[in-house]
Design a protein around this motif. Structure first.
Motif, PDB file in Angstrom:
ATOM      1  N   PRO A  57       0.817  -1.213   0.000  1.00 47.21           N
ATOM      2  CA  PRO A  57       0.000   0.000   0.000  1.00 47.21           C
ATOM      3  C   PRO A  57       0.855   1.269   0.000  1.00 47.21           C
ATOM      4  O   PRO A  57       1.945   1.301   0.567  1.00 47.21           O
ATOM      5  CB  PRO A  57      -0.798  -0.109   1.300  1.00 47.21           C
ATOM      6  CG  PRO A  57       0.040  -0.967   2.186  1.00 47.21           C
ATOM      7  CD  PRO A  57       0.748  -1.929   1.272  1.00 47.21           C
ATOM      8  N   THR A  59       0.559   4.686   1.440  1.00 41.04           N
ATOM      9  CA  THR A  59      -0.231   5.464   2.391  1.00 41.04           C
ATOM     10  C   THR A  59       0.374   6.848   2.576  1.00 41.04           C
ATOM     11  O   THR A  59       1.524   7.093   2.218  1.00 41.04           O
ATOM     12  CB  THR A  59      -0.270   4.747   3.756  1.00 41.04           C
ATOM     13  OG1 THR A  59       1.068   4.655   4.254  1.00 41.04           O
ATOM     14  CG2 THR A  59      -0.866   3.350   3.632  1.00 41.04           C
ATOM     15  N   SER A  61       1.191   8.052   5.355  1.00 37.97           N
ATOM     16  CA  SER A  61       2.270   7.872   6.323  1.00 37.97           C
ATOM     17  C   SER A  61       3.563   7.475   5.621  1.00 37.97           C
ATOM     18  O   SER A  61       4.641   7.994   5.923  1.00 37.97           O
ATOM     19  CB  SER A  61       1.876   6.813   7.353  1.00 37.97           C
ATOM     20  OG  SER A  61       2.949   6.527   8.202  1.00 37.97           O
ATOM     21  N   TRP A  62       3.466   6.543   4.682  1.00 35.93           N
ATOM     22  CA  TRP A  62       4.650   6.117   3.940  1.00 35.93           C
ATOM     23  C   TRP A  62       5.206   7.270   3.119  1.00 35.93           C
ATOM     24  O   TRP A  62       6.411   7.501   3.102  1.00 35.93           O
ATOM     25  CB  TRP A  62       4.306   4.936   3.028  1.00 35.93           C
ATOM     26  CG  TRP A  62       5.478   4.485   2.218  1.00 35.93           C
ATOM     27  CD1 TRP A  62       6.492   3.673   2.624  1.00 35.93           C
ATOM     28  CD2 TRP A  62       5.783   4.853   0.873  1.00 35.93           C
ATOM     29  NE1 TRP A  62       7.394   3.505   1.605  1.00 35.93           N
ATOM     30  CE2 TRP A  62       6.989   4.223   0.516  1.00 35.93           C
ATOM     31  CE3 TRP A  62       5.139   5.648  -0.073  1.00 35.93           C
ATOM     32  CZ2 TRP A  62       7.567   4.354  -0.732  1.00 35.93           C
ATOM     33  CZ3 TRP A  62       5.723   5.789  -1.324  1.00 35.93           C
ATOM     34  CH2 TRP A  62       6.922   5.147  -1.646  1.00 35.93           C
TER      35      TRP A  62
END
Length: 91
Positions: A57, A59, A61-62
């Motif tokens: 995924p 995201t 955050s990533w």
């Protein structure tokens, strides 16, 4: 030596693009900075594509922990910063 040749090749390609766009070289500061921003963003396409190809995924955050610091030049996370301010210097 290989990295120098790759760098030279990338510079030649950028020069060709500048020539096709009729941008003088060295470019005016704003155009040069926008070009550098484009390079930084473009570098992040590789890890993004790799992650998508691997089915992992992508995201927010990533993106904020992996891509954004490389684009903005933000310092690494605080847990990886070494505090040297408390070390005593000789003198």
């Amino acid at each position: 030596m290989k990295i120098y040749l790759v760098s030279l090749g990338a510079g030649v390609i950028a020069g060709i693009v500048y020539g096709l766009l009729h941008v003088r070289s060295p470019a005016p500061p704003v155009i040069a900075l926008v070009g550098l921003l484009g390079l930084l963003i473009g570098e992040q396409i590789v890890p993004l594509a790799t992650r998508l190809i691997n089915g992992e995924p992508v995201t927010a955050s990533w993106m904020s922990s992996v891509c954004l610091p490389k684009i903005t030049g933000a310092p690494p996370a605080s847990n990886s910063i070494i505090d040297i301010s408390n070390k005593s210097g000789g003198g």
